[in-house]
Motif scaffolding. Structure first.
Motif, PDB file in Angstrom:
ATOM      1  N   ASP A 118     -15.018 -12.841  -7.939  1.00  0.00           N
ATOM      2  CA  ASP A 118     -14.477 -12.573  -6.442  1.00  0.00           C
ATOM      3  C   ASP A 118     -12.578 -12.536  -6.645  1.00  0.00           C
ATOM      4  O   ASP A 118     -12.172 -12.076  -5.730  1.00  0.00           O
ATOM      5  N   HIS A 119     -12.330 -14.024  -7.093  1.00  0.00           N
ATOM      6  CA  HIS A 119     -10.910 -14.229  -7.186  1.00  0.00           C
ATOM      7  C   HIS A 119     -10.575 -13.145  -7.544  1.00  0.00           C
ATOM      8  O   HIS A 119      -8.834 -12.636  -6.898  1.00  0.00           O
ATOM      9  N   TRP A 120     -10.184 -12.904  -8.667  1.00  0.00           N
ATOM     10  CA  TRP A 120      -9.718 -11.945  -9.481  1.00  0.00           C
ATOM     11  C   TRP A 120      -9.653 -10.692  -9.247  1.00  0.00           C
ATOM     12  O   TRP A 120      -8.860 -10.402  -8.734  1.00  0.00           O
ATOM     13  N   ARG A 121     -10.758 -10.540  -8.889  1.00  0.00           N
ATOM     14  CA  ARG A 121     -11.013  -8.902  -8.657  1.00  0.00           C
ATOM     15  C   ARG A 121      -9.869  -8.335  -7.037  1.00  0.00           C
ATOM     16  O   ARG A 121      -9.314  -8.125  -7.201  1.00  0.00           O
ATOM     17  N   ALA A 122      -9.932  -9.790  -6.033  1.00  0.00           N
ATOM     18  CA  ALA A 122      -8.872  -9.785  -4.851  1.00  0.00           C
ATOM     19  C   ALA A 122      -8.262  -9.881  -5.557  1.00  0.00           C
ATOM     20  O   ALA A 122      -6.882  -9.026  -4.518  1.00  0.00           O
ATOM     21  N   ARG A 123      -7.467 -10.461  -5.866  1.00  0.00           N
ATOM     22  CA  ARG A 123      -5.701 -11.107  -6.351  1.00  0.00           C
ATOM     23  C   ARG A 123      -5.640  -9.499  -7.224  1.00  0.00           C
ATOM     24  O   ARG A 123      -4.287  -9.395  -6.825  1.00  0.00           O
ATOM     25  N   ILE A 124      -6.148  -8.546  -8.103  1.00  0.00           N
ATOM     26  CA  ILE A 124      -5.939  -7.458  -8.297  1.00  0.00           C
ATOM     27  C   ILE A 124      -5.718  -6.441  -7.256  1.00  0.00           C
ATOM     28  O   ILE A 124      -4.956  -5.807  -7.603  1.00  0.00           O
ATOM     29  N   THR A 125      -6.671  -6.088  -6.267  1.00  0.00           N
ATOM     30  CA  THR A 125      -6.296  -5.150  -5.407  1.00  0.00           C
ATOM     31  C   THR A 125      -5.494  -6.068  -4.193  1.00  0.00           C
ATOM     32  O   THR A 125      -4.540  -5.241  -4.293  1.00  0.00           O
ATOM     33  N   ILE A 126      -4.765  -7.629  -4.492  1.00  0.00           N
ATOM     34  CA  ILE A 126      -3.809  -7.702  -3.839  1.00  0.00           C
ATOM     35  C   ILE A 126      -2.694  -6.756  -4.029  1.00  0.00           C
ATOM     36  O   ILE A 126      -1.603  -6.426  -3.625  1.00  0.00           O
ATOM     37  N   ASP A 127      -2.228  -7.592  -5.888  1.00  0.00           N
ATOM     38  CA  ASP A 127      -1.375  -7.085  -6.206  1.00  0.00           C
ATOM     39  C   ASP A 127      -1.412  -5.157  -6.545  1.00  0.00           C
ATOM     40  O   ASP A 127       0.101  -4.702  -6.592  1.00  0.00           O
ATOM     41  N   PHE A 128      -2.001  -5.186  -6.622  1.00  0.00           N
ATOM     42  CA  PHE A 128      -2.019  -2.913  -7.139  1.00  0.00           C
ATOM     43  C   PHE A 128      -1.694  -2.736  -5.650  1.00  0.00           C
ATOM     44  O   PHE A 128      -1.049  -1.575  -5.482  1.00  0.00           O
ATOM     45  N   PHE A 129      -2.040  -2.796  -4.257  1.00  0.00           N
ATOM     46  CA  PHE A 129      -1.334  -2.418  -3.411  1.00  0.00           C
ATOM     47  C   PHE A 129      -0.536  -2.866  -2.721  1.00  0.00           C
ATOM     48  O   PHE A 129      -0.446  -2.308  -0.896  1.00  0.00           O
ATOM     49  N   ASP A 130      -0.250  -3.723  -3.513  1.00  0.00           N
ATOM     50  CA  ASP A 130       1.169  -4.835  -2.933  1.00  0.00           C
ATOM     51  C   ASP A 130       0.780  -5.356  -1.587  1.00  0.00           C
ATOM     52  O   ASP A 130       1.499  -4.797  -0.933  1.00  0.00           O
ATOM     53  N   LEU A 131      -0.274  -6.241  -0.236  1.00  0.00           N
ATOM     54  CA  LEU A 131      -0.634  -6.433   0.173  1.00  0.00           C
ATOM     55  C   LEU A 131       0.128  -7.911   1.026  1.00  0.00           C
ATOM     56  O   LEU A 131      -0.403  -7.600   1.659  1.00  0.00           O
ATOM     57  N   HIS A 132       1.219  -8.730  -0.078  1.00  0.00           N
ATOM     58  CA  HIS A 132       1.181  -9.295   0.241  1.00  0.00           C
ATOM     59  C   HIS A 132       2.874  -9.240   0.290  1.00  0.00           C
ATOM     60  O   HIS A 132       3.590  -9.868   0.829  1.00  0.00           O
ATOM     61  N   SER A 133       3.169  -7.694   0.878  1.00  0.00           N
ATOM     62  CA  SER A 133       5.045  -7.195   1.415  1.00  0.00           C
ATOM     63  C   SER A 133       5.388  -7.873   2.074  1.00  0.00           C
ATOM     64  O   SER A 133       4.187  -8.572   3.309  1.00  0.00           O
ATOM     65  N   GLU A 134       6.341  -8.122   2.660  1.00  0.00           N
ATOM     66  CA  GLU A 134       6.485  -8.954   3.981  1.00  0.00           C
ATOM     67  C   GLU A 134       6.522  -8.092   5.308  1.00  0.00           C
ATOM     68  O   GLU A 134       5.940  -8.337   6.485  1.00  0.00           O
ATOM     69  N   GLU A 135       6.117  -6.661   5.093  1.00  0.00           N
ATOM     70  CA  GLU A 135       6.136  -5.679   6.019  1.00  0.00           C
ATOM     71  C   GLU A 135       4.725  -6.013   6.575  1.00  0.00           C
ATOM     72  O   GLU A 135       4.421  -6.543   7.910  1.00  0.00           O
ATOM     73  N   LEU A 136       3.904  -5.730   5.378  1.00  0.00           N
ATOM     74  CA  LEU A 136       2.752  -6.321   5.899  1.00  0.00           C
ATOM     75  C   LEU A 136       2.219  -7.622   6.249  1.00  0.00           C
ATOM     76  O   LEU A 136       0.970  -8.374   7.196  1.00  0.00           O
ATOM     77  N   VAL A 137       2.539  -8.640   5.785  1.00  0.00           N
ATOM     78  CA  VAL A 137       1.651 -10.396   6.143  1.00  0.00           C
ATOM     79  C   VAL A 137       2.942  -9.541   7.624  1.00  0.00           C
ATOM     80  O   VAL A 137       1.671 -10.850   8.322  1.00  0.00           O
ATOM     81  N   ILE A 138       3.922  -9.559   8.020  1.00  0.00           N
ATOM     82  CA  ILE A 138       4.918 -10.125   9.665  1.00  0.00           C
ATOM     83  C   ILE A 138       3.613  -9.131   9.970  1.00  0.00           C
ATOM     84  O   ILE A 138       2.860  -9.611  11.115  1.00  0.00           O
ATOM     85  N   ASP A 139       2.742  -7.445   9.835  1.00  0.00           N
ATOM     86  CA  ASP A 139       1.898  -7.068  10.906  1.00  0.00           C
ATOM     87  C   ASP A 139       0.556  -8.143  11.109  1.00  0.00           C
ATOM     88  O   ASP A 139       0.404  -7.944  11.576  1.00  0.00           O
ATOM     89  N   ARG A 140       0.304  -8.007   9.460  1.00  0.00           N
ATOM     90  CA  ARG A 140      -1.112  -9.610  10.039  1.00  0.00           C
ATOM     91  C   ARG A 140      -0.875 -10.651  10.973  1.00  0.00           C
ATOM     92  O   ARG A 140      -1.456 -10.548  11.317  1.00  0.00           O
ATOM     93  N   ALA A 141       0.057 -11.018  10.608  1.00  0.00           N
ATOM     94  CA  ALA A 141       0.918 -12.151  11.730  1.00  0.00           C
ATOM     95  C   ALA A 141       0.724 -11.211  13.211  1.00  0.00           C
ATOM     96  O   ALA A 141       0.263 -12.633  13.871  1.00  0.00           O
ATOM     97  N   ASP A 142       1.486 -10.506  13.172  1.00  0.00           N
ATOM     98  CA  ASP A 142       1.201  -9.866  14.581  1.00  0.00           C
ATOM     99  C   ASP A 142       0.148  -9.599  14.957  1.00  0.00           C
ATOM    100  O   ASP A 142      -0.870  -9.712  16.090  1.00  0.00           O
ATOM    101  N   GLN A 143      -1.510  -9.585  14.444  1.00  0.00           N
ATOM    102  CA  GLN A 143      -2.430  -9.564  14.815  1.00  0.00           C
ATOM    103  C   GLN A 143      -2.766 -10.560  14.591  1.00  0.00           C
ATOM    104  O   GLN A 143      -3.978 -10.251  15.845  1.00  0.00           O
ATOM    105  N   ILE A 144      -3.507 -11.447  13.964  1.00  0.00           N
ATOM    106  CA  ILE A 144      -3.458 -12.987  14.827  1.00  0.00           C
ATOM    107  C   ILE A 144      -3.281 -13.749  16.201  1.00  0.00           C
ATOM    108  O   ILE A 144      -4.037 -13.672  16.485  1.00  0.00           O
TER     109      ILE A 144
END
Length: 109
Positions: free
Chosen positions: A11-37
Motif C-alpha cells: 500500500d505504501h509503494w502504491r501510494a508513493r507511485i500515485t503521488i509521484d505520477f500525479f505530482d501530488l506533492h507539488s507546491e500548489e497542491l500542498v498549499i491548496d491542501r493546507a488551506d483546506q485543512i
C-alpha cells in the motif's frame, strides 16, 4: 512455495507511485491542501464550541460537510484530517497538523 507480501508495504509503494505520477506533492497542491485543512479545522472547532450561536454552529457544520464531501477538492486529505480530529486519541495530532498548515499558509502571504 507462495511468497508472503507485506500488505502495508504494498500500500505504501502504491501510494508513493500515485503521488509521484500525479505530482501530488507539488507546491500548489500542498498549499491548496493546507488551506483546506485550516478551513476545516476552524469549522470543526466552531461547530463543537457550545459558546457559539446555533446559527454559527450550523454554518460551520455546512462547511464541514462541503469540505469532506466525496466531490470536494482534496477530499481524501480533508476526510483523513476529519477522522483524526474526531478521535479523541488523535485530536492533538490533528491540531498540530492544522498549526503546521497555518504556518505554511502564513509563509505564502
Amino acid at each position: 512455495m507462495p511468497v508472503e507480501t507485506d500488505e502495508g508495504l504494498h500500500d505504501h509503494w502504491r501510494a508513493r507511485i500515485t503521488i509521484d505520477f500525479f505530482d501530488l506533492h507539488s507546491e500548489e497542491l500542498v498549499i491548496d491542501r493546507a488551506d483546506q485543512i485550516v478551513t476545516l479545522f476552524i469549522a470543526l472547532e466552531t461547530a463543537s464550541n457550545p459558546d457559539q450561536s446555533a446559527q454559527i454552529q450550523n454554518l460551520a457544520a455546512e462547511i464541514i460537510a462541503r469540505r469532506t464531501a466525496a466531490s470536494a477538492a482534496h477530499s481524501a486529505c480533508t476526510r483523513a484530517f476529519h477522522r483524526l480530529w474526531l478521535d479523541p486519541e488523535t485530536r492533538d495530532r490533528a491540531k498540530a497538523i492544522a498549526e503546521q498548515a497555518r504556518k505554511l499558509l502564513a509563509m505564502q502571504a
